[in-house]
Design an enzyme around this catalytic site. Structure first.
Site, PDB file in Angstrom:
ATOM      1  N   PHE A 135       0.860  -1.191   0.000  1.00  0.00           N
ATOM      2  CA  PHE A 135       0.000   0.000   0.000  1.00  0.00           C
ATOM      3  C   PHE A 135       0.893   1.236   0.000  1.00  0.00           C
ATOM      4  N   GLY A 136       0.879   1.976  -1.073  1.00  0.00           N
ATOM      5  CA  GLY A 136       1.771   3.130  -1.188  1.00  0.00           C
ATOM      6  C   GLY A 136       1.032   4.446  -1.035  1.00  0.00           C
ATOM      7  N   TRP A 168       8.774   4.023   2.736  1.00  0.00           N
ATOM      8  CA  TRP A 168       8.413   3.240   3.921  1.00  0.00           C
ATOM      9  C   TRP A 168       7.278   2.268   3.645  1.00  0.00           C
ATOM     10  N   CYS A 247      -9.066   3.262   4.348  1.00  0.00           N
ATOM     11  CA  CYS A 247      -8.221   2.057   4.496  1.00  0.00           C
ATOM     12  C   CYS A 247      -7.452   2.131   5.811  1.00  0.00           C
ATOM     13  N   GLU A 372       0.764   4.419  10.540  1.00  0.00           N
ATOM     14  CA  GLU A 372      -0.712   4.457  10.617  1.00  0.00           C
ATOM     15  C   GLU A 372      -1.218   5.656  11.415  1.00  0.00           C
ATOM     16  N   THR A 374       0.918   8.915  13.401  1.00  0.00           N
ATOM     17  CA  THR A 374       1.764   8.927  14.602  1.00  0.00           C
ATOM     18  C   THR A 374       0.866   9.170  15.828  1.00  0.00           C
ATOM     19  N   PHE A 392      -3.959  20.869  12.964  1.00  0.00           N
ATOM     20  CA  PHE A 392      -2.954  20.225  12.104  1.00  0.00           C
ATOM     21  C   PHE A 392      -2.008  21.236  11.458  1.00  0.00           C
TER      22      PHE A 392
HETATM   23  P1  TGC Z   1      -9.194  16.091   6.100  1.00  0.00           P
HETATM   24  O1  TGC Z   1      -9.497  17.361   5.376  1.00  0.00           O
HETATM   25  O2  TGC Z   1      -9.391  16.017   7.573  1.00  0.00           O
HETATM   26  O3  TGC Z   1      -9.976  14.876   5.447  1.00  0.00           O
HETATM   27  C1  TGC Z   1     -10.076  14.690   4.052  1.00  0.00           C
HETATM   28  C2  TGC Z   1     -11.337  13.889   3.797  1.00  0.00           C
HETATM   29  O4  TGC Z   1     -11.215  12.602   4.424  1.00  0.00           O
HETATM   30  C3  TGC Z   1     -12.218  12.464   5.471  1.00  0.00           C
HETATM   31  N1  TGC Z   1     -11.542  11.791   6.585  1.00  0.00           N
HETATM   32  C4  TGC Z   1     -11.677  10.482   6.826  1.00  0.00           C
HETATM   33  N2  TGC Z   1     -12.429   9.556   6.234  1.00  0.00           N
HETATM   34  C5  TGC Z   1     -12.356   8.307   6.704  1.00  0.00           C
HETATM   35  N3  TGC Z   1     -11.533   7.969   7.729  1.00  0.00           N
HETATM   36  C6  TGC Z   1     -10.749   8.872   8.352  1.00  0.00           C
HETATM   37  N4  TGC Z   1      -9.940   8.495   9.339  1.00  0.00           N
HETATM   38  C7  TGC Z   1     -10.806  10.201   7.895  1.00  0.00           C
HETATM   39  N5  TGC Z   1     -10.164  11.357   8.256  1.00  0.00           N
HETATM   40  C8  TGC Z   1     -10.638  12.315   7.438  1.00  0.00           C
HETATM   41  C9  TGC Z   1     -12.697  13.864   5.771  1.00  0.00           C
HETATM   42  O5  TGC Z   1     -14.008  13.862   6.266  1.00  0.00           O
HETATM   43  C10 TGC Z   1     -12.599  14.518   4.414  1.00  0.00           C
HETATM   44  O6  TGC Z   1     -13.694  14.050   3.647  1.00  0.00           O
HETATM   45  P2  TGC Z   1     -14.291  14.934   2.445  1.00  0.00           P
HETATM   46  O7  TGC Z   1     -15.493  14.186   2.016  1.00  0.00           O
HETATM   47  O8  TGC Z   1     -14.563  16.278   3.030  1.00  0.00           O
HETATM   48  O9  TGC Z   1     -13.238  14.972   1.395  1.00  0.00           O
HETATM   49  O10 TGC Z   1      -7.702  15.697   5.715  1.00  0.00           O
HETATM   50  P3  TGC Z   1      -6.315  16.324   6.138  1.00  0.00           P
HETATM   51  O11 TGC Z   1      -5.506  16.475   4.907  1.00  0.00           O
HETATM   52  O12 TGC Z   1      -6.531  17.541   7.010  1.00  0.00           O
HETATM   53  O13 TGC Z   1      -5.660  15.143   6.990  1.00  0.00           O
HETATM   54  C11 TGC Z   1      -6.126  14.715   8.189  1.00  0.00           C
HETATM   55  C12 TGC Z   1      -5.103  13.782   8.862  1.00  0.00           C
HETATM   56  C13 TGC Z   1      -3.841  14.508   9.245  1.00  0.00           C
HETATM   57  C14 TGC Z   1      -5.800  13.251  10.094  1.00  0.00           C
HETATM   58  C15 TGC Z   1      -4.753  12.611   7.909  1.00  0.00           C
HETATM   59  O14 TGC Z   1      -4.009  13.066   6.831  1.00  0.00           O
HETATM   60  C16 TGC Z   1      -3.959  11.512   8.584  1.00  0.00           C
HETATM   61  O15 TGC Z   1      -4.558  10.611   9.184  1.00  0.00           O
HETATM   62  N6  TGC Z   1      -2.600  11.515   8.493  1.00  0.00           N
HETATM   63  C17 TGC Z   1      -1.786  10.409   8.950  1.00  0.00           C
HETATM   64  C18 TGC Z   1      -1.259   9.664   7.753  1.00  0.00           C
HETATM   65  C19 TGC Z   1      -1.156   8.195   8.013  1.00  0.00           C
HETATM   66  O16 TGC Z   1      -1.715   7.643   8.935  1.00  0.00           O
HETATM   67  N7  TGC Z   1      -0.438   7.498   7.120  1.00  0.00           N
HETATM   68  C20 TGC Z   1      -0.377   6.068   7.208  1.00  0.00           C
HETATM   69  C21 TGC Z   1       0.236   5.490   5.949  1.00  0.00           C
HETATM   70  S1  TGC Z   1      -0.001   3.750   5.757  1.00  0.00           S
HETATM   71  C22 TGC Z   1       0.913   3.059   6.957  1.00  0.00           C
HETATM   72  O17 TGC Z   1       1.480   3.639   7.806  1.00  0.00           O
HETATM   73  C23 TGC Z   1       0.953   1.598   6.928  1.00  0.00           C
HETATM   74  S2  TGC Z   1       1.858   0.847   8.171  1.00  0.00           S
HETATM   75  C24 TGC Z   1       1.284  -0.668   7.863  1.00  0.00           C
HETATM   76  C25 TGC Z   1       1.756  -1.743   8.643  1.00  0.00           C
HETATM   77  O18 TGC Z   1       2.906  -2.210   8.413  1.00  0.00           O
HETATM   78  O19 TGC Z   1       0.953  -2.258   9.490  1.00  0.00           O
HETATM   79  P1  FAD Z   2       6.472  13.161   9.795  1.00  0.00           P
HETATM   80  O1  FAD Z   2       5.127  13.321   9.238  1.00  0.00           O
HETATM   81  O2  FAD Z   2       7.605  13.870   9.149  1.00  0.00           O
HETATM   82  O3  FAD Z   2       6.475  13.457  11.335  1.00  0.00           O
HETATM   83  C1  FAD Z   2       7.674  13.722  12.079  1.00  0.00           C
HETATM   84  C2  FAD Z   2       7.262  14.151  13.480  1.00  0.00           C
HETATM   85  O4  FAD Z   2       6.452  15.345  13.402  1.00  0.00           O
HETATM   86  C3  FAD Z   2       6.383  13.114  14.188  1.00  0.00           C
HETATM   87  O5  FAD Z   2       6.710  13.094  15.554  1.00  0.00           O
HETATM   88  C4  FAD Z   2       4.969  13.632  13.990  1.00  0.00           C
HETATM   89  O6  FAD Z   2       4.075  13.205  15.001  1.00  0.00           O
HETATM   90  C5  FAD Z   2       5.206  15.146  14.060  1.00  0.00           C
HETATM   91  N1  FAD Z   2       4.172  15.913  13.365  1.00  0.00           N
HETATM   92  C6  FAD Z   2       3.794  15.821  12.062  1.00  0.00           C
HETATM   93  N2  FAD Z   2       2.788  16.680  11.808  1.00  0.00           N
HETATM   94  C7  FAD Z   2       2.518  17.331  12.975  1.00  0.00           C
HETATM   95  C8  FAD Z   2       1.573  18.308  13.373  1.00  0.00           C
HETATM   96  N3  FAD Z   2       0.670  18.805  12.517  1.00  0.00           N
HETATM   97  N4  FAD Z   2       1.588  18.720  14.654  1.00  0.00           N
HETATM   98  C9  FAD Z   2       2.466  18.211  15.558  1.00  0.00           C
HETATM   99  N5  FAD Z   2       3.384  17.278  15.244  1.00  0.00           N
HETATM  100  C10 FAD Z   2       3.403  16.833  13.968  1.00  0.00           C
HETATM  101  N6  FAD Z   2       3.336   4.169   4.781  1.00  0.00           N
HETATM  102  C11 FAD Z   2       2.612   3.660   3.749  1.00  0.00           C
HETATM  103  O7  FAD Z   2       2.020   4.399   2.971  1.00  0.00           O
HETATM  104  N7  FAD Z   2       2.531   2.321   3.564  1.00  0.00           N
HETATM  105  C12 FAD Z   2       3.162   1.424   4.370  1.00  0.00           C
HETATM  106  O8  FAD Z   2       3.045   0.217   4.172  1.00  0.00           O
HETATM  107  C13 FAD Z   2       3.943   1.934   5.460  1.00  0.00           C
HETATM  108  N8  FAD Z   2       4.631   1.080   6.252  1.00  0.00           N
HETATM  109  C14 FAD Z   2       5.495   1.589   7.202  1.00  0.00           C
HETATM  110  C15 FAD Z   2       6.327   0.716   7.894  1.00  0.00           C
HETATM  111  C16 FAD Z   2       7.235   1.224   8.821  1.00  0.00           C
HETATM  112  C17 FAD Z   2       8.166   0.291   9.536  1.00  0.00           C
HETATM  113  C18 FAD Z   2       7.261   2.614   9.095  1.00  0.00           C
HETATM  114  C19 FAD Z   2       8.208   3.161  10.138  1.00  0.00           C
HETATM  115  C20 FAD Z   2       6.445   3.470   8.408  1.00  0.00           C
HETATM  116  C21 FAD Z   2       5.560   2.976   7.428  1.00  0.00           C
HETATM  117  N9  FAD Z   2       4.767   3.839   6.661  1.00  0.00           N
HETATM  118  C22 FAD Z   2       4.016   3.336   5.624  1.00  0.00           C
HETATM  119  C23 FAD Z   2       4.917   5.279   6.792  1.00  0.00           C
HETATM  120  C24 FAD Z   2       4.212   5.872   8.006  1.00  0.00           C
HETATM  121  O9  FAD Z   2       2.843   5.909   7.828  1.00  0.00           O
HETATM  122  C25 FAD Z   2       4.790   7.273   8.225  1.00  0.00           C
HETATM  123  O10 FAD Z   2       6.115   7.100   8.691  1.00  0.00           O
HETATM  124  C26 FAD Z   2       3.954   8.097   9.192  1.00  0.00           C
HETATM  125  O11 FAD Z   2       2.713   8.427   8.631  1.00  0.00           O
HETATM  126  C27 FAD Z   2       4.674   9.379   9.642  1.00  0.00           C
HETATM  127  O12 FAD Z   2       5.228  10.053   8.573  1.00  0.00           O
HETATM  128  P2  FAD Z   2       6.779  10.540   8.614  1.00  0.00           P
HETATM  129  O13 FAD Z   2       7.602   9.375   9.002  1.00  0.00           O
HETATM  130  O14 FAD Z   2       7.057  11.207   7.334  1.00  0.00           O
HETATM  131  O15 FAD Z   2       6.832  11.558   9.810  1.00  0.00           O
END
Ligand code: TGC
Ligand code: FAD
Length: 393
Positions: A135-136, A168, A247, A372, A374, A392
């Site tokens: 998942f990218g 990542w 997701c 997923e 932070t 944010f």
């Molecule tokens: P924002 O303007 O708040 O939202 C955009 C649109 O999305 C809706 N929405 C959601 N819908 C479903 N579930 C949620 N959790 C939702 N959060 C928001 C929202 O209602 C809006 O809808 P619409 O219809 O108005 O378009 O978006 P934003 O750009 O301000 O971002 C909000 C924020 C910071 C919370 C979001 O970007 C976020 O959660 N950031 C964290 C990124 C993250 O978690 N990345 C994970 C990558 S994958 C990964 O890490 C896999 S690890 C896997 C493993 O090994 O297990």
């Molecule tokens: P940043 O966003 O640069 O954050 C750095 C620091 O700043 C953190 O402490 C954060 O909490 C803080 N910060 C950021 N924004 C704010 C704010 N607004 N206010 C206050 N503090 C803030 N991603 C995928 O898409 N697919 C995957 O399969 C996947 N697998 C992963 C597996 C591993 C082992 C790891 C470590 C990461 C993976 N990720 C994946 C990426 C992961 O989702 C990101 O690392 C995560 O979302 C944080 O992004 P970043 O590392 O760029 O940190």
């Protein structure tokens, strides 16, 4: 074969589970004891995902287990799915990650945003472990803020051309198919999901080296350079940032349960060590300081178990909110990290060895704390829910 692990259940959460939920948990528990725990220490030190476990996980129906049977999945409820994640992460966060990505981050979007043909093509193969997905979403400059992504998809006469980089990415170098999120225009509403076979020309994946956490999991950088895919690569019902965030809800839900499993493993190890390690003429478990550690661990695990169960029941009723999922991910991962750290300390010098589990879980949980969303991001999600004000940016 019954599990050697007796479980930790101070409040009889077991009694709140259905027979099927208990059976699923016990089956996965025994499988983890017999197959995962014996190999994970070495795999972790070697920095290798134990891929020989994949067929066994598929045979048990662990991939996309809460998706319907008509697509080759187990069709379990969300509590049973959560219990699977708990038991897998009791073994290792990297192995739970593998299952989370496969099920919640690849099969779920295909199921939710895919055409009937895409579902029929991919889901049975993925449930059977024959096709691995990744998942990218995250990019080098857009982690917590995926709305800013720069990976672009341009429509052509017969399909799409993708350009960009993802960072990542779990399972990135082993996957046969990648769900790639890309902008088809300028704003976050133009974000769409694409199913990209990883042998497509212009697609490459390079493993991230030097990880001190989640070592038994492959994490890669994906590069997409003029990757041409056909029209049917697009997930037709995906649209806007909301789609990948949906997701993430599915995966964060599993992580909330998984973290409880890691905490249970550390607590179990700490209790056994405390009863057996003699210092100053008696088991260290007889000293008040160590009892305080153990009492704190048991309390926090019990609270997290109840949190997960109610979260699962809400999800099964279709009533769960993303903010409720955030609360559980945030609490349980933080709780498990604290418990792993305290367990490691209780074990003294032995606590730094791969032969024991606590240090490996602690190191793993540092990744889980970050991915997923932070811990900080989930704090802000809850802050916004409470106040109605976004902090944010
Ligand atoms: P924002 O303007 O708040 O939202 C955009 C649109 O999305 C809706 N929405 C959601 N819908 C479903 N579930 C949620 N959790 C939702 N959060 C928001 C929202 O209602 C809006 O809808 P619409 O219809 O108005 O378009 O978006 P934003 O750009 O301000 O971002 C909000 C924020 C910071 C919370 C979001 O970007 C976020 O959660 N950031 C964290 C990124 C993250 O978690 N990345 C994970 C990558 S994958 C990964 O890490 C896999 S690890 C896997 C493993 O090994 O297990
Ligand atoms: P940043 O966003 O640069 O954050 C750095 C620091 O700043 C953190 O402490 C954060 O909490 C803080 N910060 C950021 N924004 C704010 C704010 N607004 N206010 C206050 N503090 C803030 N991603 C995928 O898409 N697919 C995957 O399969 C996947 N697998 C992963 C597996 C591993 C082992 C790891 C470590 C990461 C993976 N990720 C994946 C990426 C992961 O989702 C990101 O690392 C995560 O979302 C944080 O992004 P970043 O590392 O760029 O940190």
């Amino acid at each position: 074969m019954a599990s050697k692990f007796q479980g930790i259940d101070f409040y009889d959460v077991n009694g709140l589970l259905s027979e099927e939920e208990r059976a699923v948990r016990d089956t996965v528990r025994a499988w983890v004891d017999d197959n995962l725990i014996p190999v994970i220490g070495d795999a972790y030190v070697a920095g290798k995902f134990p891929k020989q476990l994949v067929p066994g996980m598929a045979d048990l129906g662990l991939f996309g287990a809460n998706l319907p049977e008509e697509y080759g999945c187990a069709g379990l409820n969300n509590v049973a799915y959560g219990l699977i994640m708990q038991e897998l992460e009791r073994g290792d966060s990297g192995v739970r990650s593998f299952a989370s990505v496969q099920g919640a981050l690849v099969m779920y979007p295909i199921y939710s945003f895919g055409s009937e043909e895409q579902k029929k093509t991919w889901l049975p193969q993925m449930a059977g472990g024959k096709v691995i997905g990744c998942f990218g979403l995250t990019e080098p400059d857009y982690g917590s803020n995926p709305a800013g992504m720069i990976t672009a998809a341009k429509e052509t006469k017969d399909g799409w051309v993708l350009n960009g980089a993802k960072m990542w990415i779990t399972n990135g170098s082993t996957a046969q198919v990648a769900v790639v999120w890309a902008k088809t225009g300028k704003d976050p509403y133009s974000i769409r999901g694409f199913l990209v076979p990883t042998d497509t020309k212009g697609f490459s994946a390079k493993d991230q080296k030097g990880k001190l956490s989640l070592r038994a999991s492959d994490t890669s950088e994906l590069v997409l350079q003029d990757v041409h895919v056909s029209k049917d690569a697009l997930l037709p019902k995906s649209g806007g940032l909301k789609s990948p965030l949906m997701c993430l809800n599915a995966a964060r839900y599993g992580i909330a349960w998984g973290a409880v499993g890691a905490a249970m493993a550390c607590y179990d190890e700490a209790v056994s060590y405390a009863k057996n390690r003699v210092m100053f003429g008696k088991p260290i478990g007889g000293f008040q300081l160590q009892q305080a550690r153990l009492a704190e661990m048991l309390t926090e695990i019990t609270k997290a178990q109840l949190l997960c169960l109610q979260l699962g029941r809400l999800k099964d009723r279709g009533e769960v909110t993303p903010q409720q999922v955030s609360l559980a991910k945030r609490n349980n991962v933080s709780m498990a990290t604290d418990i792993a750290r305290e367990a490691r300390r209780l074990l003294g010098a032995n606590g730094i060895l791969a032969e024991y589990q606590a240090m490996r879980h602690l190191a793993n949980l540092e990744s889980v704390y970050t991915y997923e969303g932070t811990h900080d991001i989930h704090t802000l999600i809850l802050g916004q829910e409470i106040t109605g004000l976004s902090a944010f940016n």
